[in-house]
Design an enzyme around this catalytic site. Sequence first.
Site, mmCIF file in Angstrom:
data_model
loop_
_atom_site.group_PDB
_atom_site.id
_atom_site.type_symbol
_atom_site.label_atom_id
_atom_site.label_comp_id
_atom_site.label_asym_id
_atom_site.label_seq_id
_atom_site.Cartn_x
_atom_site.Cartn_y
_atom_site.Cartn_z
ATOM 1 N N LYS A 137 0.852 -1.187 0.000
ATOM 2 C CA LYS A 137 0.000 0.000 0.000
ATOM 3 C C LYS A 137 0.887 1.236 0.000
ATOM 4 O O LYS A 137 1.922 1.250 0.687
ATOM 5 C CB LYS A 137 -0.905 -0.029 1.236
ATOM 6 C CG LYS A 137 -1.942 1.092 1.282
ATOM 7 C CD LYS A 137 -2.876 0.936 2.480
ATOM 8 C CE LYS A 137 -3.925 2.028 2.525
ATOM 9 N NZ LYS A 137 -4.855 1.876 3.676
ATOM 10 N N SER B 52 -9.873 1.861 2.698
ATOM 11 C CA SER B 52 -9.000 2.678 1.880
ATOM 12 C C SER B 52 -7.948 1.878 1.123
ATOM 13 O O SER B 52 -7.398 2.386 0.140
ATOM 14 C CB SER B 52 -8.288 3.703 2.758
ATOM 15 O OG SER B 52 -7.387 3.046 3.647
ATOM 16 N N SER C 215 -10.177 -0.523 6.841
ATOM 17 C CA SER C 215 -9.521 -0.317 5.539
ATOM 18 C C SER C 215 -8.800 -1.531 4.966
ATOM 19 O O SER C 215 -8.376 -1.496 3.809
ATOM 20 C CB SER C 215 -8.529 0.845 5.626
ATOM 21 O OG SER C 215 -9.209 2.067 5.594
#
Lengths: 485, 123
Positions: free
Chosen positions: A78, A153, A177
């Site tokens: 990420k 997210s 997330s």
Amino acid sequence: MGLNELTIHELQDRIREREITSTDIVTDVFRRIDAVEERVRSFTTVMRESAFEDANRADEEIRKGNLRPLTGIPIALKDLHCTRGVRTACGSRILHNFIPPYDGTVVRKLREEGAVFVGKTNMDEFAMGSSTESSWFGVTRNPWDLDRIPGGSSGGSAAALAADECIAATGSDTGGSIRQPAALCGVVGLKPTYGRVSRYGLVAFASSLDQIGPFTKDVEDAAIMLNAIAGYDPMESTSVPLEVPDYRSFLGRDIRGFTVGIPKEYFIDGIDPEIDAAVKRAIAVIEGLGAKSVPISLPHTEYCLAVYYIIAPAEASSNLARFDGVKYGYRSADGRDLLEMYKKTRSQGFGAEVKRRIMIGTYALSSGYYDAYYKKASQVRTLIKRDFQEAFKTCDVILTPTTPTPAFKIGEKTDDPLQMYLSDIFTSSSNLAGIPSLSVPCGYTRAGLPIGAQFLGGHFQEGKLLQVAHAYERHSGIERRRPKL
Amino acid sequence: MGLQGTKRPVSSASIRKPRALSHFGRYPLKITKDQVEYVAHLARLEFSEQEKERFTTQLNDILLYVEKLNEVDTTGVEPETHAIALQNAFRDDIVRESLPHGLSLANAPSESGNCFRVPKILE
């Protein structure tokens, strides 16, 4: 079938037998990226050149017989882990040119375990969102239906994995997330206990809630990834100095006699009936394995989101004060003096959702409002944590839906922040209580969208969580599908 | 359950957006446009008139939603700040390797010598 479609443990077995090399795997991964990335848009940075160098090094180690748990395995990160020499933009214009001078601890550990890094994945700006639509780099699409969001997210990581553009990925989870996008993309997502994994080198969102965890294709891979990243770190004072068990050793153990709590507050009107049915089928599977399901109550559940949407923005408003155009990142050229430079930099550098949360947080912490908002929320947080402490006196794990609905359409909720926030309704409680939780695929809707079941455990009970989820996964009877891309 | 049990503004039976009634004058405004301007200054942000209007409405919606916490009796409840209780984490005061100057300044939008360069602070 490309090697990019296999799991970590399947690839490890074949590497050990010298049937394949890391370069073979990486070649298949980038062939897939070339074929689908234009449509899915999982990545903000693709690390093709360094990935093949990493793979070469891994193959050298394999030839020497030095096999680490992740040797040669392509992993996506990420884009909020600091990566030495590779841009870490956090989905934001304000960091669009930031090249970290060091690796975060999780990145370092994965590297030491032999991983190959494929790229940095797209995300909601500063991890604030549930759809990966708020990134400055554009929208990531759900591989199961390109008109839908992948969740957020960490939507880029979930989408990249579901599309077989990597073998595993990392994410961060502040209110859901990791678990929410994992559920919406049909992969496994694990949020460890607060303090289990070091956050050194993670761009901070809400420091009392943030935790790093893996996205994987199955539960066994989640155990392998957690083995690699868990543990105390002297650079991170909230990481907990507790021994890390071998999480793989919990897999395959019997769950006969386990008690699984079913909290009535998580099976409410308004959740999608197909999700309700799929999770109830999962309960039946668990019972068929000799575990007992018991109805429980977590009475403060209905307050979790309100608590979350005070505490997270409050902490974010403080954490994001550091982005001021002085030390790194974007700086507006329009400011004539320092104050104006700050304001213009931040107003041009942050997107709407980040500004909205900074505003809520600043307001909630401002003079005269602190007691009414932050303190009140922190007190209710205590009650939420107590609910779980009570529950875990009578059950080993808790089982709930991960999300109230399957993946929604792109653009459906972007104009309506509160509606978007409701995506986290079943996930934010784990962060508030600091407990580990995991989303595992439990079926598909008639339209073919993935559904996730969420297992929650007591503090540092990741082993038990993985044990139950693994038993469920093996006996769920759910066919393994792949998105048609 | 879930979102039930709240008197306003969330509908009791489903996961739907709380009706934003604040700007119709049915409920008192939690935050006014003036306050939005003040908070924006505290947060070192600035907004166009249109943005201020939109933020005032949206922040009101959100603040109305979180008002439901007032239903909970928290008398005598200690606030929770971290889910896992830890004592102060001390370490020995030993000099360790740190980032060299050049690397620390490598991402600076503007630099001069060994310093970060910023626009003028005082007239």
